[in-house]
Write an enzyme that holds these catalytic residues in place. Structure first.
Site, PDB file in Angstrom:
ATOM      1  N   PHE A 234       5.587  -1.562   8.356  1.00 55.21           N
ATOM      2  CA  PHE A 234       5.877  -2.563   7.386  1.00 55.21           C
ATOM      3  C   PHE A 234       6.267  -3.897   7.831  1.00 55.21           C
ATOM      4  CE2 PHE A 234       7.252   1.636   5.657  1.00 55.21           C
ATOM      5  CZ  PHE A 234       6.233   1.840   4.736  1.00 55.21           C
ATOM      6  N   ALA A 504      -4.921  -7.727   8.014  1.00 60.41           N
ATOM      7  CA  ALA A 504      -6.252  -8.316   8.379  1.00 60.41           C
ATOM      8  C   ALA A 504      -7.066  -7.286   9.284  1.00 60.41           C
ATOM      9  CB  ALA A 504      -6.040  -9.576   9.073  1.00 60.41           C
ATOM     10  N   ILE A 618     -14.805  -2.259  -0.914  1.00 60.76           N
ATOM     11  CA  ILE A 618     -13.896  -1.264  -0.643  1.00 60.76           C
ATOM     12  C   ILE A 618     -14.595  -0.283   0.383  1.00 60.76           C
ATOM     13  CG2 ILE A 618     -12.302   0.789  -1.717  1.00 60.76           C
ATOM     14  CD1 ILE A 618     -11.578  -2.433  -2.038  1.00 60.76           C
ATOM     15  N   THR A 623      -8.731   6.038   0.857  1.00 64.19           N
ATOM     16  CA  THR A 623      -7.536   5.282   1.599  1.00 64.19           C
ATOM     17  C   THR A 623      -7.013   3.959   1.029  1.00 64.19           C
ATOM     18  OG1 THR A 623      -8.919   4.454   3.145  1.00 64.19           O
ATOM     19  CG2 THR A 623      -8.030   6.571   3.738  1.00 64.19           C
ATOM     20  N   GLN A 627      -3.262   2.948  -0.221  1.00 62.35           N
ATOM     21  CA  GLN A 627      -2.600   1.322  -0.014  1.00 62.35           C
ATOM     22  C   GLN A 627      -2.098   0.654  -1.093  1.00 62.35           C
ATOM     23  OE1 GLN A 627      -2.081   0.099   3.499  1.00 62.35           O
ATOM     24  NE2 GLN A 627      -1.876   2.030   3.299  1.00 62.35           N
ATOM     25  N   GLY A 691      -8.557  -7.699   3.211  1.00 60.91           N
ATOM     26  CA  GLY A 691      -7.253  -7.098   3.277  1.00 60.91           C
ATOM     27  C   GLY A 691      -6.617  -6.618   2.050  1.00 60.91           C
ATOM     28  N   GLU A 694      -1.026  -5.252   2.065  1.00 64.55           N
ATOM     29  CA  GLU A 694       0.212  -5.834   1.640  1.00 64.55           C
ATOM     30  C   GLU A 694      -0.037  -6.271   0.040  1.00 64.55           C
ATOM     31  OE1 GLU A 694       2.076  -8.157   5.006  1.00 64.55           O
ATOM     32  OE2 GLU A 694       0.058  -8.314   5.093  1.00 64.55           O
TER      33      GLU A 694
END
Length: 728
Positions: A234, A504, A618, A623, A627, A691, A694
C-alpha cells in the site's frame, strides 16, 4: 483465471522475507524511544550484554557503518535521517538501539533489559495546532506539488467566487492512517565477497537495491534484492526504511546473516504512514449547476499527501480554478509517506463531499451536477483524454444500484429503527506507464519464462505476467513461468525502477512482454534454421505458432527443438516504448453506496455498494475485481473506522496495535457489486489496460459520507464517521 500464486500463499509454501533462515543467522530486535522530543542522555546496556545469546548491541554511540543517505524520491517520501544517527529524538517510537542475539527470543528479552535515560522536552505533536503555522512546501524537481492552476494566468479566484450566483465553503479533516499490511517490514541480509543479498519485502526490488547501495556505499550491482512474495504494501514498502538498512549494515559488520523483523507496534512509527490533512473548498456556481470557480486550499503534514494538485484538476470543468498547498514541517511525529492513492484518496473525499453539498444547495441530483460539469479535456493544457467513459459509469451504475429510489430529502427513508440513505461519488486516477525491459525465453521442457524486476504486492502480477506471456506465445498459461521480485531481473532504468506503485505496473510490464515475445520468437526461428541437430536446419521459411515451428515441410515443438540441439534456452529481451504525451490518461469509476444508521445508537452500517469501472481492457476479471473490491474497502475503512490517534502531551500514538487501531473485518462488509465497462485504451498501451490498484479507494469514503447524510441529514466532515459524531 485463478491467481497462480494463490495455492502457495494459502498453504504456506510461499516464502516471505522473514521465512528465510540462513546458517549462522542472528536475530535483531529494535528498541524504540519512549519520548517524542529530546535526547538520549545515557543507555545502561550491562544487563542486556550479560543476557544469554547476545551477540551485539548497536546504539547511537556504536552503530554499523552507513556511507550515504537516501536519494531520489526516497529522500522526499521516506526517513532521510539514517537510523541511530545521533542521540537526538524526533518522535515517539524512534529507533534508539538494535539488539542482536542467537534467537529472536533472546534478542527480545535482552532489549527489555536496556535502560535509557532521556532529557525530554515537550513535543510539538499536534497537527491541529500546527495548521496555524503551515508554510508553503519546498520545490521538488519532477513533482508538481502545491502548484496553483492559473489558466488563464490572470485568474482572480476571490472575484470569481464573488461573481458566482451560488457559493459554498466547507472544510474537511482527515486523521493519520497507517498501512497495517499483513506482512510486517522484515529483512534477512547476508554478505559474501563484498556483495549483499537481502530478502526484503519491497514493492520495487530494483529501487530497493539502488537505495541500499547508496546508503551502504557500494555499487548497485553488488546489492541483490530477492522479494518474490510481498504480504501487502500500500505504498509502505515502496521505499527503503530503517529495518532493512540496519539488517544490511549489521550483517556487514558482524560477517554473519542478520534478520530484523519489525514489531506490529513499531510499524506505526518506524516505517511511515499517511499524513493528516485539512482541506478547505470554496465552490462558485450558476443556478443551473455549472461551476464558475473552484478554490482548494490544503494543509498536510508532508508532501506525500497533496490532496489538491493530484485530485481537483482531474474532475470538473470550471473557468476559474486555484489550488494551494501548505505543510506543517517540524512536527515531532514519525515520518509520513505515500499510501494507496496518495493525495487522491483524501482529496476525493473532500471534493466529492463538497459537490454533494453543492447539489443539495441547488436542489439538484448529484449525478446531474457532475454531468453539468463533465470534463472533456484537461484543465491545464487542454489535452484530450485517451479514452473516457465516466458518463457511462454514472448511467450504468445508477441503473444497477437503483439510484432512482433514493430519497431526495435527507432522513426520508426509514426501516424500523434504521435510517436508510444512498450516496455516490466519482473516482478518477491518473493512468500511465513507463518503459521497462522484459526477458522471454523458451526452455527444453516446453515451458517459457517471462522475467522482469517488478513486484507483486498482492496486486496479481504473477498471474498477469503468465496470462500475457501465454497470449503472446500462443501457449497455455500453465506453461508460462513468471519471474519477478528480484533486482537481478531486467528493468529499463530509473523510469520504472519503483516497480509496483502508482497503479502502473500492469500497463508498464505487459507491453514489454509482447515486445520481448516477438524478439524471442524471432531468435527461436533463427535457432531452428541454423542450429546443429535441428530438424529444420537450412529451412528458409521457418514459422512459429502455438509452440510449434514449421519449415521445409517439417514440424517440431520448441521443447523438442531445444532438446535435440542441446540448448538450455533461447530467448530475448524487449523494451517497451515511452508513453505518447499528446493525450491525458486516467481510469474512472462511479461509486454508489447505501448505508443504514441506527437512530438510537448512531451506528452506521454498510448495506450495499456498487462500483462501475472504466479502466481500459480488463486482462483478468477475477484479479481485477479483487483489486477494486479491496480498494473500495480500503477507502471505506477511512470513512468507517481508521484513525491514528496521537496523544498531544506525549506525542505517542495511543492506538498503535490492531486491537485499538480499527480495521474493517468480514462482519463490516457486504458483497460488492463491481462492473467493468472493458473499453480497451490502446493509446495507453498495446494491451489496452489501465491501472486499477488504487482506483477503488478513490471516492469510496465520500460515497459513504454522502449516504450517511442522505440517511440522517447529518453532514460529518471529519473522518472517521463514528456513532459519537452522529449522536452529537
Amino acid at each position: 483465471m485463478d491467481r497462480i500464486d494463490a495455492r502457495a500463499k494459502v498453504t504456506g509454501a510461499a516464502r516471505y522475507s522473514a521465512d528465510h533462515k540462513l546458517p549462522g543467522m542472528v536475530h535483531g530486535h529494535l528498541v524504540t524511544s519512549t519520548i517524542a522530543r529530546g535526547r538520549v542522555v545515557s543507555m545502561d546496556l550491562d544487563a542486556a550484554r550479560a543476557a544469554g545469546g547476545v551477540v551485539e548491541i548497536y546504539t547511537p554511540d556504536h552503530r554499523p557503518a552507513f556511507q550515504g543517505a537516501l536519494t531520489g524520491l526516497a529522500a522526499v517520501f521516506a526517513e532521510t535521517r539514517p537510523p541511530l544517527a545521533d542521540r537526538e529524538v524526533h518522535y515517539h517510537g524512534q529507533i534508539v538501539a538494535l539488539v542482536l542475539a542467537e534467537t529472536v527470543e533472546q534478542a527480545r528479552d535482552a532489549a527489555a533489559l536496556i535502560r535509557v535515560t532521556y532529557e525530554a522536552q515537550p513535543p510539538n505533536s499536534s497537527f491541529e495546532d500546527a495548521k496555524e503555522h503551515a508554510v508553503s512546501p519546498p520545490s521538488v524537481p519532477g513533482l508538481p506539488l502545491g502548484v496553483p492552476i492559473k489558466e488563464p494566468e490572470n485568474v482572480d479566484i476571490k472575484a470569481a467566487l464573488a461573481a458566482s450566483e451560488v457559493t459554498i465553503e466547507r472544510t474537511y479533516e482527515i486523521p493519520p492512517r497507517h498501512h497495517s499490511m499483513m506482512e510486517p517490514h522484515a529483512a534477512v541480509a547476508v554478505w559474501q565477497d563484498g556483495r549483499l543479498t537481502i530478502y526484503s519485502g519491497t514493492q520495487g526490488p530494483a529501487a530497493h537495491a539502488m537505495e541500499l547501495s547508496g546508503v551502504l556505499g557500494v555499487e548497485q550491482a553488488d546489492v541483490h534484492v530477492i522479494s518474490p512474495y510481498v504480504g501487502g504494501g500500500f505504498g509502505g514498502k515502496a521505499f527503503t526504511w530503517a529495518p532493512a538498512m540496519l539488517a544490511a549494515a549489521a550483517a556487514r559488520e558482524l560477517g554473519r546473516p542478520v534478520k530484523v523483523v519489525t514489531g506490529r507496534e513499531q510499524l506505526f512509527t518506524v516505517t511511515g504512514h499517511r499524513a493528516a490533512s485539512s482541506q478547505t473548498f470554496a465552490l462558485g456556481a450558476r443556478r443551473d449547476g455549472r461551476l464558475n470557480a473552484i478554490e482548494h486550499a490544503t494543509i498536510s503534514q508532508s508532501l506525500g499527501e497533496d490532496p489538491g494538485y493530484r485530485t481537483t484538476p482531474k474532475y470538473y470543468a470550471a473557468p476559474n480554478v486555484h489550488i494551494s498547498m501548505k505543510i506543517t514541517p517540524g512536527l515531532d511525529l514519525p515520518t509520513a509517506t505515500i499510501m494507496r492513492a496518495p493525495g487522491d484518496e483524501s482529496g476525493s473525499f473532500a471534493l466529492e463531499c463538497v459537490m454533494d453539498e453543492l447539489a443539495e444547495e441547488l436542489g439538484m441530483d448529484p449525478i446531474e451536477l457532475r454531468m453539468r460539469n463533465y470534463l472533456e479535456s484537461t484543465l491545464k493544457g487542454k489535452l484530450p483524454y485517451s479514452s473516457k467513459h465516466l458518463d457511462e459509469c454514472y448511467r450504468v451504475g445508477a441503473e444497477r444500484f437503483g439510484w432512482s429510489r433514493r430519497g431526495e430529502r435527507p432522513g426520508a427513508v426509514t426501516d424500523g429503527e434504521w435510517q436508510v440513505g444512498m450516496g455516490m461519488a466519482t473516482a478518477v486516477l491518473d493512468a500511465g506507464r513507463a518503459p521497462t525491459t522484459v526477458r522471454v525465453a523458451f526452455r527444453p521442457n516446453g515451458t517459457a519464462t517471462v522475467g522482469n524486476a517488478t513486484s507483486d504486492a498482492g496486486t496479481g502480477m504473477w498471474t498477469v505476467m503468465a496470462m500475457t506471456g501465454a497470449r503472446a506465445l500462443g501457449l497455455p498459461a500453465d506453461r508460462i513461468r513468471p519471474a519477478l521480485g528480484d533486482s537481478a531481473l531486467p528493468f529499463a532504468g530509473s523510469s520504472d525502477i519503483y516497480g509496483a506503485v502508482g497503479s502502473a505496473a500492469t500497463a508498464t510490464v505487459t507491453p514489454a512482454i509482447l515486445t520481448a515475445a516477438r524478439e524471442a520468437i524471432a531468435k527461436l526461428a533463427e535457432h531452428a534454421a541454423t542450429a546443429e541437430g535441428s530438424p529444420l536446419r537450412g529451412a528458409d521459411d521457418v514459422r512459429y505458432a502455438e509452440g510449434r515451428l514449421t519449415g521445409g515441410g517439417k514440424a517440431v515443438t520448441f521443447g523438442e527443438l531445444l532438446t535435440l540441439t542441446g540448448t538450455a534456452e533461447v530467448g530475448a529481451q524487449g523494451t517497451s516504448a515511452d508513453l505518447d504525451t499528446t493525450h491525458a490518461y486516467a481510469s474512472y469509476a462511479a461509486h454508489f453506496c447505501e448505508v443504514r444508521v441506527n437512530r438510537w445508537t448512531g451506528e452506521p452500517l454498510l448495506s450495499r455498494f456498487t462500483t462501475v469501472v472504466d479502466a481500459g481492457a480488463i486482462l483478468n476479471a477475477k484479479t481485477a475485481r479483487g483489486q477494486i473490491t479491496g480498494g473500495v474497502l480500503f477507502g471505506l475503512a477511512a470513512a468507517m473506522c481508521e484513525e491514528g490517534r496521537v496523544e498531544g502531551a506525549t506525542g505517542r500514538i495511543s492506538n498503535a496495535n490492531l486491537a485499538d487501531y480499527l480495521l474493517p473485518v468480514n462482519a463490516d462488509t457486504v458483497e460488492f457489486d463491481v462492473h467493468f465497462l472493458d473499453h480497451p485504451d490502446t493509446r495507453l498501451s498495446p494491451t489496452g489496460a489501465r491501472g486499477i490498484g488504487e482506483l477503488g479507494t478513490v471516492g469510496a469514503a465520500a460515497a459513504f459520507a454522502n449516504a450517511v447524510h442522505n440517511a440522517t441529514g447529518r453532514r460529518v466532515r471529519t473522518l472517521p464517521i463514528t456513532p459519537d459524531k452522529l449522536l452529537a
